[in-house]
Write a protein that holds these residues in place. Structure first.
Motif, PDB file in Angstrom:
ATOM      1  N   LEU A   1       0.837  -1.187   0.000  1.00 43.31           N
ATOM      2  CA  LEU A   1       0.000   0.000   0.000  1.00 43.31           C
ATOM      3  C   LEU A   1       0.877   1.243   0.000  1.00 43.31           C
ATOM      4  O   LEU A   1       1.857   1.324   0.736  1.00 43.31           O
ATOM      5  CB  LEU A   1      -0.915   0.013   1.227  1.00 43.31           C
ATOM      6  CG  LEU A   1      -1.805  -1.222   1.426  1.00 43.31           C
ATOM      7  CD1 LEU A   1      -2.712  -1.026   2.629  1.00 43.31           C
ATOM      8  CD2 LEU A   1      -2.620  -1.524   0.181  1.00 43.31           C
ATOM      9  N   ARG A   2       0.510   2.204  -0.819  1.00 49.47           N
ATOM     10  CA  ARG A   2       1.249   3.468  -0.876  1.00 49.47           C
ATOM     11  C   ARG A   2       0.302   4.593  -1.258  1.00 49.47           C
ATOM     12  O   ARG A   2      -0.764   4.354  -1.835  1.00 49.47           O
ATOM     13  CB  ARG A   2       2.383   3.379  -1.897  1.00 49.47           C
ATOM     14  CG  ARG A   2       1.914   3.162  -3.332  1.00 49.47           C
ATOM     15  CD  ARG A   2       3.026   3.424  -4.319  1.00 49.47           C
ATOM     16  NE  ARG A   2       2.657   3.144  -5.700  1.00 49.47           N
ATOM     17  CZ  ARG A   2       1.986   3.984  -6.480  1.00 49.47           C
ATOM     18  NH1 ARG A   2       1.555   5.149  -6.005  1.00 49.47           N
ATOM     19  NH2 ARG A   2       1.710   3.655  -7.731  1.00 49.47           N
ATOM     20  N   PRO A   3       0.683   5.846  -0.969  1.00 54.34           N
ATOM     21  CA  PRO A   3      -0.163   6.977  -1.374  1.00 54.34           C
ATOM     22  C   PRO A   3      -0.254   7.084  -2.899  1.00 54.34           C
ATOM     23  O   PRO A   3       0.687   6.741  -3.619  1.00 54.34           O
ATOM     24  CB  PRO A   3       0.561   8.189  -0.779  1.00 54.34           C
ATOM     25  CG  PRO A   3       1.423   7.637   0.295  1.00 54.34           C
ATOM     26  CD  PRO A   3       1.835   6.269  -0.147  1.00 54.34           C
ATOM     27  N   VAL A   4      -1.388   7.562  -3.376  1.00 57.94           N
ATOM     28  CA  VAL A   4      -1.568   7.804  -4.807  1.00 57.94           C
ATOM     29  C   VAL A   4      -0.689   8.978  -5.233  1.00 57.94           C
ATOM     30  O   VAL A   4      -0.555   9.965  -4.520  1.00 57.94           O
ATOM     31  CB  VAL A   4      -3.050   8.107  -5.115  1.00 57.94           C
ATOM     32  CG1 VAL A   4      -3.224   8.642  -6.524  1.00 57.94           C
ATOM     33  CG2 VAL A   4      -3.901   6.858  -4.916  1.00 57.94           C
ATOM     34  N   LYS A   5      -0.080   8.844  -6.421  1.00 51.83           N
ATOM     35  CA  LYS A   5       0.728   9.907  -7.005  1.00 51.83           C
ATOM     36  C   LYS A   5       0.024  10.481  -8.227  1.00 51.83           C
ATOM     37  O   LYS A   5      -0.870   9.850  -8.802  1.00 51.83           O
ATOM     38  CB  LYS A   5       2.106   9.355  -7.403  1.00 51.83           C
ATOM     39  CG  LYS A   5       2.872   8.704  -6.265  1.00 51.83           C
ATOM     40  CD  LYS A   5       4.143   8.040  -6.794  1.00 51.83           C
ATOM     41  CE  LYS A   5       4.874   7.276  -5.700  1.00 51.83           C
ATOM     42  NZ  LYS A   5       6.067   6.566  -6.234  1.00 51.83           N
ATOM     43  N   ALA A   6       0.450  11.676  -8.633  1.00 57.55           N
ATOM     44  CA  ALA A   6      -0.190  12.333  -9.773  1.00 57.55           C
ATOM     45  C   ALA A   6      -0.125  11.467 -11.028  1.00 57.55           C
ATOM     46  O   ALA A   6      -1.072  11.417 -11.820  1.00 57.55           O
ATOM     47  CB  ALA A   6       0.474  13.687 -10.031  1.00 57.55           C
ATOM     48  N   GLY A   7       0.982  10.753 -11.221  1.00 55.94           N
ATOM     49  CA  GLY A   7       1.135   9.927 -12.411  1.00 55.94           C
ATOM     50  C   GLY A   7       0.295   8.671 -12.415  1.00 55.94           C
ATOM     51  O   GLY A   7       0.274   7.937 -13.412  1.00 55.94           O
TER      52      GLY A   7
END
Length: 297
Positions: A165-171
């Motif tokens: 799990l990780r934070p969403v990034k713009a890309g």
């Protein structure tokens, strides 16, 4: 321009109509707005979005802009005056013709209250499903481990790496839209534009990766009343393997660390898998629900 009846005219809604439309929405009790990520005025200039005018005064508005392209949602329906039925029928006539011209496969309306229901029935809509609301109070139940494992379809045993799990990034926007369209069937899919709108309002957004690929994601918003799990999507091949549960658990941890008094979530009343996950993590049905009506073309 279509005249209906003798003193009423209809025309497309334009960005320049912003203040006049806002005035109508403030003044009439007959107003339906979709649970969109943007205000109804943001749809001005899109198709189909029509106004009914009595002289220079806007007396009704109806917007059903498709997004994704083949599904029109009733994003706005508002009317005032003595003959609400007549003005709405005038707008529905041109709205329906435009959606057919745009090759939309269906139009859907999620009701927040019941005033629009008889009009939908008259236009040929039928009850499709219900969206129910669940809530979880702060500290409701113990949470599982942060991540999820893939499971054997035969033995039900963990055998693959855990979901990261990780934070969403713009890309991540294109990947999120792709996962969303794989996870849901029309009319529930998010387009790339809607994903972008949702992320602009997000308080917490998380991706789940398995073997370097995107398995699912969640988008949640926050406010004084607590958190709201606005979107949860898991690719079909990873459903039932704990990915969604891990994403929801991580969302709960996020809001509990911020002492949110509650977290809410919506899902379809017949989505047994989602309901089971939410209930196992301490969510309870509130009794609140929204009726969804649909017309196929």
């Amino acid at each position: 321009m279509l005249s209906y009846p003798s003193m009423l005219t209809t025309r497309p809604a334009l960005p320049a109509d912003h203040s006049l439309l806002s005035r109508l929405l403030r003044s009439t009790p007959h107003c339906h707005t979709h649970l969109d990520w943007q205000l109804p005025e943001a749809w001005l200039g899109t198709r189909p979005f029509y106004l009914a005018l009595d002289g220079d005064k806007i007396v009704a508005a109806l917007a059903a802009t498709p997004d994704p392209p083949d599904v029109g949602w009733v994003r706005l329906a508002a009317a005032e005056g003595a003959d609400v039925e007549a003005v709405l029928d005038a707008l529905w006539h041109v709205t329906r013709e435009t959606l057919i011209e745009m090759k939309a496969s269906q139009i859907v309306c999620m009701m927040v209250d019941d005033w629009l229901t008889p009009h939908l029935a008259r236009w040929g809509f039928a009850h499709y499903t219900d969206v129910v609301v669940l809530t979880r109070k702060h500290g409701a139940t113990k949470l599982p481990a942060t991540s999820a494992r893939k499971r054997s379809p035969i033995l039900g045993l963990a055998f693959a790496p855990r979901a990261r799990l990780r934070p969403v990034k713009a890309g991540d926007l294109p990947a999120i839209a792709e996962v969303d369209n794989a996870a849901f069937a029309p009319p529930w899919q998010y387009s790339l534009d809607v994903v972008q709108q949702a992320l602009a309002h997000a308080d917490c957004a998380t991706m789940a990766e398995v073997n370097g690929g995107i398995a699912g994601y969640q988008i949640s918003s926050g406010g004084r009343q607590g958190g709201h799990l606005a979107r949860l999507a898991v690719r079909p091949e990873y459903q039932g393997q704990g990915v969604g549960r891990a994403l929801v658990s991580e969302t709960i941890r996020y809001f509990e660390k911020r002492n949110a008094p509650r977290i809410t979530v919506n899902t379809q009343s017949d989505n047994d898998a989602s309901l089971a996950v939410y209930r196992s993590l301490g969510f309870e049905l509130t009794g609140e629900s929204y009726t969804v009506w649909r017309l196929l073309f």
